[in-house]
Enzyme design. Sequence first.
Site, mmCIF file in Angstrom:
data_model
loop_
_atom_site.group_PDB
_atom_site.id
_atom_site.type_symbol
_atom_site.label_atom_id
_atom_site.label_comp_id
_atom_site.label_asym_id
_atom_site.label_seq_id
_atom_site.Cartn_x
_atom_site.Cartn_y
_atom_site.Cartn_z
ATOM 1 C CD1 TRP A 84 -4.726 -7.490 -5.587
ATOM 2 C CD2 TRP A 84 -3.618 -5.655 -6.195
ATOM 3 N NE1 TRP A 84 -4.585 -7.517 -6.946
ATOM 4 C CE2 TRP A 84 -3.916 -6.413 -7.341
ATOM 5 C CE3 TRP A 84 -2.921 -4.447 -6.333
ATOM 6 C CZ2 TRP A 84 -3.543 -6.003 -8.617
ATOM 7 C CZ3 TRP A 84 -2.554 -4.045 -7.592
ATOM 8 C CH2 TRP A 84 -2.862 -4.825 -8.726
ATOM 9 C CG HIS A 85 0.438 -3.113 -4.575
ATOM 10 N ND1 HIS A 85 0.288 -3.207 -5.916
ATOM 11 C CD2 HIS A 85 -0.045 -1.907 -4.241
ATOM 12 C CE1 HIS A 85 -0.262 -2.095 -6.385
ATOM 13 N NE2 HIS A 85 -0.486 -1.298 -5.380
ATOM 14 N N GLY A 86 1.172 -7.044 -2.363
ATOM 15 C CA GLY A 86 2.056 -8.077 -1.852
ATOM 16 C C GLY A 86 1.928 -8.145 -0.354
#
Lengths: 529, 95
Positions: A465-467
Amino acid sequence: MIPYDSFSFFLWLLIPILPAIVLGLSQASPRTRSLWIMHVSVGMLYLILRPLTYFTQAVVYFVFEYALVRTYLYYRQSERHRNKAYVFYLAVVLSLLPLLLVKFVPLLGLNHYVQSLLGSPATTALAGHAQQHAQAAHSVRGFSPSLPASSAPSGYQSFPEVQSLPAVVRSLPAVHTLPGTHVVSVAQGLSGPQALSGFPALSGSHAFSSSQALSGPSASAGAHAFSGSHVPSSSPSFPAATPSNQGQMKPIWDSLLGFLGISYVTFRIVGTVIEIRDGLIKEVNLGDFISFVLFFPTLASGPIDRYRRFLSDLRKTLTRQEYTGYMVEGLEYIFRGFLYKFIIAYLINRYALAPLTHAHAFWPTVKYMYAYSAYLFFDFAGYSVFAIGVSRFFGIKSPENFKAPFWAKNIKDFWQRWHISLSMWFRDYIYMRFVLTSAKKKWLTNRYMASAAGYLLLFLLMGIWHGTEWHYIIYGLYMAILMIGFEFLERANKKKHFWGQSKAWDMLARICTLQLTCFGLLIFSGHLF
Amino acid sequence: MHNQTTTEPNAEANNQAKIRSVILSALTDICGTAEVADNLQLDLFAHGLLDSFGLVELMLTIHEQLGLEIAPTEVERETWSTPEKIIGYLEGKAR
């Protein structure tokens, strides 16, 4: 405009807040207050997301999600249908679809299709900026002058994203503010705006990130980053954030697709879908859903609220005394935000972090680890208390996001103190559901194995989700291993009692936890690889 | 959840007794201490006796032995923090 990032945003804030204060002090009905919240959320959405193409995407996104939620709710309420699992999973996947597109379209190199689909407005808007800066960019490329403005690692957004931030930061910022950095992206096609250039700032390593820009989430971070103050990346020679950037309109989002806050907003919606499935939410109307999903104080990077909790605040009748109490608390939060974000985080970035950006030897990396952890905390916690403080003026008690995370006694304790609204979301909606379902369906015979698998799932999802960059995924794995390892030790300790109870033992536990969590954040920063 | 429709006082009392005994024995197992059965006002989360994993095990027991479904986000932890509160909530739900 990135929320809580520039002086002008605080001036704009007066427009929604002053009438809210009048309503609160005159003991207006919850209905009147919630009407105001709904309207200003839409207005502020426009202000935050300008240019129009992002606002339009946010509106289309919202309409899609609202239709989905209403359809699923209708299904759940209807007598004729049973609560089928595949319908539920379909609803969850559909609600995630826009975010997945935002994250993966750039990875797949489909940006030019998006560009042609979205039409010229967005493109031209970005391209225009890009051109302005392009020249500069070229010249600069390499070092990222732009940093100045943003580079803060901040990540409030995902803050975790911190790292992504840079990308984002750059990317957009670059577009606007930074002189050349971004240009690159331009060249690349839309995606260009993205991060690539930005990265440079952080560290050379990122350069390739351009493609990564996509990661929407990061965008937020980026947003953060822009904030300007910190460019960790900026090389020493460049004075960190340059004031000059501030005040300029900076692009907030690095990709053509998506908009600032989409990753956070998606959590609120998915949580709502899950609770509709569980029969906990039985009614959703348009006004409430607008207020909840697009509530502007928490739009960009949370805290991630929950529908039923938010609604109970929205419906609450507040006396003048209660509202005054909220105002006082809100002001306290906001002042704490100034201290954390604009003073402490700024100073850490400028004097501790920025000089170390390009230092990869052992000791400088150790210093970077602590400086970055402190920076990330103050920057993101500062953003969070701004969001919580402003929410109070509207009568909404947004959940806390940080509670002295570096004082945690163990890794589990850390996750109850760090980015709390996110980790509680994952705990309740991913981990607990997974373990419960796997036990009911007997997927895993051993419950401890089920718990370990649950943690692995939780932290990998959180990482992605962060990247979509590798270091986020490794960060997720690292945290999962710490949690699983801790649970194992905790169980062993119940039998053998090798860990003492005294204050000295507690202190030792805190010190060990601090090292482990800071190392995790170092991975997260993307400084290592 | 469906077997409690009877309104006879006796049946309800039996039911409540069952909930109480199931919860207390489950908590004793999960928390690993008999203290939970002795002190019904004990704050399970504050004392580190119950965590997410323990909560999941408790929900499983409730599902298997009482036939009640509790969704993970159904109850706030503050409203479910002591044995007494858990039992009270389940009695209300079973009714």
